[in-house]
Design an enzyme around this catalytic site. Sequence first.
Site, PDB file in Angstrom:
ATOM      1  N   MET A   1     -63.293-177.311  89.187  1.00 56.90           N
ATOM      2  CA  MET A   1     -62.240-177.515  88.171  1.00 56.90           C
ATOM      3  C   MET A   1     -61.299-178.664  88.523  1.00 56.90           C
ATOM      4  O   MET A   1     -60.080-178.531  88.471  1.00 56.90           O
ATOM      5  CB  MET A   1     -61.459-176.210  87.974  1.00 56.90           C
ATOM      6  CG  MET A   1     -62.308-175.079  87.447  1.00 56.90           C
ATOM      7  SD  MET A   1     -61.440-173.493  87.288  1.00 56.90           S
ATOM      8  CE  MET A   1     -61.503-172.904  88.992  1.00 56.90           C
TER       9      MET A   1
ATOM     10  N   LYS B   1     -62.017-169.496  77.393  1.00 55.46           N
ATOM     11  CA  LYS B   1     -60.651-169.995  77.546  1.00 55.46           C
ATOM     12  C   LYS B   1     -60.648-171.240  78.399  1.00 55.46           C
ATOM     13  O   LYS B   1     -61.540-171.496  79.188  1.00 55.46           O
ATOM     14  CB  LYS B   1     -59.747-168.937  78.173  1.00 55.46           C
ATOM     15  CG  LYS B   1     -60.095-168.522  79.603  1.00 55.46           C
ATOM     16  CD  LYS B   1     -59.091-167.486  80.107  1.00 55.46           C
ATOM     17  CE  LYS B   1     -59.329-167.113  81.558  1.00 55.46           C
ATOM     18  NZ  LYS B   1     -60.581-166.428  81.807  1.00 55.46           N
TER      19      LYS B   1
ATOM     20  N   ASP C   1     -67.725-165.421  78.372  1.00 56.80           N
ATOM     21  CA  ASP C   1     -66.956-166.651  78.563  1.00 56.80           C
ATOM     22  C   ASP C   1     -67.622-167.872  77.917  1.00 56.80           C
ATOM     23  O   ASP C   1     -68.752-167.815  77.442  1.00 56.80           O
ATOM     24  CB  ASP C   1     -66.768-166.921  80.061  1.00 56.80           C
ATOM     25  CG  ASP C   1     -65.618-166.128  80.653  1.00 56.80           C
ATOM     26  OD1 ASP C   1     -64.833-165.559  79.889  1.00 56.80           O
ATOM     27  OD2 ASP C   1     -65.512-166.084  81.898  1.00 56.80           O
TER      28      ASP C   1
END
Length: 240
Positions: free
Chosen positions: A166, A55, A35
């Site tokens: 997030m 991503k 990642d």
Amino acid sequence: MMGKVYIIGAGPGDPDLITLKAYNLIKKADVIIYDRLISKKLLQNTNAELIYVGKEIGDSELQDYINNLLVEKAKVKDIVVRLKGGDPYIFGRGEEECIYVMSNGIECEVVPGITSAIAVPAYAGIPVTSRLVSASSFTVITATRAYNKIIDKDYIPKKGTLVILMGIHVIKELEKVLLSIRDPKEKIAIIENGTTENQRVFIGTLDQLSKLVEENNVKSPAIIVVGDVVKLRDRLWKLT
């Protein structure tokens, strides 16, 4: 004969925080699918084929590609490592990948990692629970749900430590939801690039959340901590 997929948590950022089992599997891997937030130091001691699949939030098309890639590589390689930040099962989609791999008749094992939800505050001098401030519980949430919808206020507790992952990309909407539930003068910490040499920490109150983010140009990855435990940073940071 099919290979085996290992879905591994690499920890919160500092490469030294990876588990011994994960480190040994990385060294033995034939393929490593990794990642965006993985430390490059973790990839230096391997001869594996390295495939970057970093991503952004909500990129479901790339997730489908990753699922298929794991299966295709396991058909021709013995040890396939899927290397993810933090812990694979803490908002990491590790369970989705494992289910997909196993549904295709391939063996899959999950190797837990240290979650950023606990480690990042700790590195910033903030425990998520403490008797010293009557913080006997903590809740971890992600700021958005499926399809990038802001989290519903029903998921936010009125008391206890709140750790938010997030949230920077929706900071104004998040602040509005939080202020409808929590005390606007409650202490907060914003921790950018936690556990790394680029870590930055900003302290304030809940009603200053979006202002702190904007004035300091905070970028992801960043974690937000809400609660009285933030008060302990003044006493603990000197010891770290």
